[in-house]
Scaffold this motif. Structure first.
Motif, short mmCIF file in Angstrom:
data_model
loop_
_atom_site.label_atom_id
_atom_site.label_comp_id
_atom_site.label_asym_id
_atom_site.label_seq_id
_atom_site.Cartn_x
_atom_site.Cartn_y
_atom_site.Cartn_z
N MET A 182 0.81 -1.18 0.00
CA MET A 182 0.00 0.00 0.00
C MET A 182 0.86 1.25 0.00
N ILE A 183 1.98 1.15 0.60
CA ILE A 183 2.89 2.29 0.63
C ILE A 183 3.33 2.66 -0.78
N ILE A 184 3.45 1.67 -1.63
CA ILE A 184 3.85 1.92 -3.02
C ILE A 184 2.76 2.73 -3.71
N VAL A 185 1.51 2.49 -3.39
CA VAL A 185 0.41 3.24 -4.00
C VAL A 185 0.50 4.70 -3.56
N TYR A 186 0.74 4.95 -2.28
CA TYR A 186 0.84 6.32 -1.78
C TYR A 186 2.05 7.03 -2.39
N ILE A 187 3.13 6.31 -2.49
CA ILE A 187 4.33 6.90 -3.11
C ILE A 187 4.05 7.20 -4.59
N SER A 188 3.34 6.34 -5.26
CA SER A 188 3.01 6.55 -6.67
C SER A 188 2.08 7.75 -6.84
N ILE A 189 1.10 7.85 -5.94
CA ILE A 189 0.18 8.99 -5.99
C ILE A 189 0.96 10.28 -5.71
N ALA A 190 1.83 10.26 -4.73
CA ALA A 190 2.63 11.44 -4.40
C ALA A 190 3.54 11.80 -5.58
N LEU A 191 4.08 10.80 -6.24
CA LEU A 191 4.93 11.03 -7.41
C LEU A 191 4.13 11.64 -8.57
N VAL A 192 2.92 11.15 -8.78
CA VAL A 192 2.06 11.69 -9.84
C VAL A 192 1.67 13.13 -9.50
N VAL A 193 1.30 13.39 -8.24
CA VAL A 193 0.93 14.75 -7.82
C VAL A 193 2.14 15.67 -7.97
N GLY A 194 3.30 15.20 -7.57
CA GLY A 194 4.54 16.00 -7.71
C GLY A 194 4.83 16.28 -9.18
N SER A 195 4.62 15.31 -10.03
CA SER A 195 4.85 15.50 -11.46
C SER A 195 3.89 16.52 -12.04
N LEU A 196 2.62 16.46 -11.61
CA LEU A 196 1.63 17.43 -12.09
C LEU A 196 1.97 18.85 -11.62
N ILE A 197 2.42 18.96 -10.37
CA ILE A 197 2.83 20.28 -9.85
C ILE A 197 4.03 20.79 -10.64
N TYR A 198 5.00 19.93 -10.91
CA TYR A 198 6.18 20.32 -11.68
C TYR A 198 5.77 20.71 -13.12
N LEU A 199 4.83 19.97 -13.68
CA LEU A 199 4.33 20.28 -15.02
C LEU A 199 3.69 21.66 -15.04
N ALA A 200 2.85 21.96 -14.05
CA ALA A 200 2.20 23.27 -13.97
C ALA A 200 3.24 24.37 -13.79
N PHE A 201 4.22 24.15 -12.93
CA PHE A 201 5.28 25.12 -12.69
C PHE A 201 6.08 25.38 -13.98
N SER A 202 6.41 24.31 -14.67
CA SER A 202 7.16 24.44 -15.93
C SER A 202 6.34 25.16 -17.00
N ALA A 203 5.06 24.87 -17.07
CA ALA A 203 4.19 25.52 -18.06
C ALA A 203 4.10 27.01 -17.79
N VAL A 204 3.94 27.40 -16.52
CA VAL A 204 3.86 28.82 -16.17
C VAL A 204 5.19 29.50 -16.48
N LYS A 205 6.30 28.88 -16.15
CA LYS A 205 7.62 29.44 -16.41
C LYS A 205 7.84 29.61 -17.92
N THR A 206 7.48 28.62 -18.68
CA THR A 206 7.63 28.69 -20.14
C THR A 206 6.75 29.79 -20.72
N PHE A 207 5.53 29.90 -20.22
CA PHE A 207 4.63 30.95 -20.69
C PHE A 207 5.20 32.33 -20.40
N LYS A 208 5.74 32.53 -19.19
CA LYS A 208 6.33 33.82 -18.83
C LYS A 208 7.55 34.14 -19.70
N GLU A 209 8.33 33.12 -20.03
CA GLU A 209 9.51 33.34 -20.86
C GLU A 209 9.15 33.64 -22.32
#
Length: 106
Positions: free
Chosen positions: A1-28
């Protein structure tokens, strides 16, 4: 079950990084897009100006052609009139010449 939580946290982290990168790219890229838009607007204005000048030149060309045609016709009519002039002058000359000989000087 811990693997599921780690996977969910990894997906959420990836989505946050994607949003951050998109905003940064847009500003540039925003200044570049603004420059491109300004350049496009200037090009469009120049194109409209050239089109307007082309229209004016076409009108002027037609006026010049009409004027040249009118003047050509006037010159041709004058030439025809000049060509017809020698006959009456010759007749007048002959008539005047003939009267001089018939005149009696006293």
């Amino acid at each position: 079950m811990i693997i599921v939580y780690i996977s969910i946290a990894l997906v959420v982290g990836s989505l946050i990084y994607l949003a951050f990168s998109a905003v940064k790219t847009f500003k540039e890229t925003k200044p570049t897009l603004n420059r491109i838009s300004a350049t496009t607007a200037r090009m469009q204005a120049k194109t409209e100006q050239i089109t307007s000048e082309t229209d004016k030149l076409s009108v002027t060309q037609k006026e010049i052609q009409s004027d040249v045609q009118f003047k050509k016709q006037s010159v041709q009519e004058t030439i025809q009139a000049v060509k017809q002039t020698p006959k009456p002058i010759k007749q007048l000359w002959d008539a005047t010449k003939g009267k001089r000989h018939t005149r009696v000087f006293r």
